[in-house]
Design a protein around this motif. Sequence first.
Motif, short mmCIF file in Angstrom:
data_model
loop_
_atom_site.label_atom_id
_atom_site.label_comp_id
_atom_site.label_asym_id
_atom_site.label_seq_id
_atom_site.Cartn_x
_atom_site.Cartn_y
_atom_site.Cartn_z
N ALA A 1 0.83 -1.21 0.00
CA ALA A 1 0.00 0.00 0.00
C ALA A 1 0.86 1.25 0.00
O ALA A 1 0.51 2.25 -0.65
CB ALA A 1 -0.94 -0.01 1.20
N MET A 2 1.99 1.22 0.69
CA MET A 2 2.88 2.38 0.69
C MET A 2 3.55 2.55 -0.68
O MET A 2 3.76 3.67 -1.13
CB MET A 2 3.93 2.23 1.80
CG MET A 2 3.33 2.46 3.18
SD MET A 2 4.46 2.08 4.55
CE MET A 2 5.86 3.08 4.17
N GLU A 3 3.85 1.44 -1.34
CA GLU A 3 4.48 1.50 -2.66
C GLU A 3 3.51 1.92 -3.75
O GLU A 3 3.84 2.73 -4.62
CB GLU A 3 5.06 0.13 -3.05
CG GLU A 3 6.28 -0.29 -2.29
CD GLU A 3 6.69 -1.74 -2.60
OE1 GLU A 3 6.12 -2.36 -3.52
OE2 GLU A 3 7.57 -2.24 -1.89
N ARG A 4 2.30 1.35 -3.74
CA ARG A 4 1.36 1.51 -4.85
C ARG A 4 0.13 2.34 -4.52
O ARG A 4 -0.68 2.61 -5.41
CB ARG A 4 0.87 0.13 -5.30
CG ARG A 4 1.96 -0.82 -5.68
CD ARG A 4 1.35 -2.14 -6.05
NE ARG A 4 2.37 -3.15 -6.19
CZ ARG A 4 2.10 -4.44 -6.31
NH1 ARG A 4 0.84 -4.86 -6.31
NH2 ARG A 4 3.06 -5.31 -6.43
N GLY A 5 -0.05 2.66 -3.27
CA GLY A 5 -1.29 3.29 -2.84
C GLY A 5 -2.30 2.20 -2.52
O GLY A 5 -2.24 1.10 -3.09
N LEU A 6 -3.20 2.47 -1.61
CA LEU A 6 -4.16 1.47 -1.16
C LEU A 6 -5.00 0.93 -2.32
O LEU A 6 -5.25 -0.28 -2.41
CB LEU A 6 -5.06 2.05 -0.07
CG LEU A 6 -6.05 1.07 0.55
CD1 LEU A 6 -5.33 -0.04 1.29
CD2 LEU A 6 -7.00 1.81 1.49
N ASP A 7 -5.42 1.80 -3.21
CA ASP A 7 -6.27 1.37 -4.32
C ASP A 7 -5.52 0.52 -5.35
O ASP A 7 -6.14 -0.17 -6.15
CB ASP A 7 -6.89 2.59 -5.01
CG ASP A 7 -7.82 3.36 -4.07
OD1 ASP A 7 -8.39 2.73 -3.16
OD2 ASP A 7 -7.94 4.58 -4.24
N GLY A 8 -4.20 0.57 -5.33
CA GLY A 8 -3.39 -0.19 -6.28
C GLY A 8 -2.99 -1.56 -5.80
O GLY A 8 -2.13 -2.21 -6.41
N VAL A 9 -3.60 -2.03 -4.72
CA VAL A 9 -3.23 -3.32 -4.12
C VAL A 9 -4.47 -4.19 -3.98
O VAL A 9 -5.53 -3.70 -3.58
CB VAL A 9 -2.59 -3.12 -2.73
CG1 VAL A 9 -2.22 -4.44 -2.09
CG2 VAL A 9 -1.37 -2.22 -2.83
#
Length: 193
Positions: free
Chosen positions: A27-35
């Motif tokens: 989530a820190m790398e991709r954002g919450l919506d990207g996981v």
Amino acid sequence: METLTTLREHKKAETRRSLAAAALRLAMERGLDGVTVEEIADEAGVSRRTFSNYFTSKEDAVVAADRERIRALVTLVAARPADEGPWQALRASTAELYRDRPLPDVEWIEQLRLLRRHPSLIARQAGDQVALERDLTAVLVHREPDEEVARLMAATFLATIRTGIALWLEGAGEQRLPDLVDRLLSRVSVQGT
């Protein structure tokens, strides 16, 4: 039999920590919506079903570390000397909980910022804060028998901690969190201390 139970519990705790760490990292790398939950499970090396045994959603997994700190705080307050006043027990427990945070703790700063950017995570944190207030009140009643005062003390304490963390984040962790929080807690006047 006790050894098997202990080993099983240890393995379950490790799996839970692994899933929570993977969720937070992704989530820190991709954002919450990207996981996705599937990606979190893959990252932790477990199945989607195993993920579901531990967490109801990716949001639950992301806030797991924050929930662990909450449990640790309640445990620390409960373990303080019985003759210590309630406010002193809260202050000493907080100092102990945050004592080992490095300066600046860049990773924790990023985690907290992530939690504050997503409404679904903020809602979960708000629910966790209500539960924490209830649990702290239950522990404080042993030191302050007036439940109303104990509840007010728990709520005031938590508001002060939240303010300290917000100030710490705004300052990008330039000062030690325990020092900032203790300074704020020392400025609050509470009955029964």
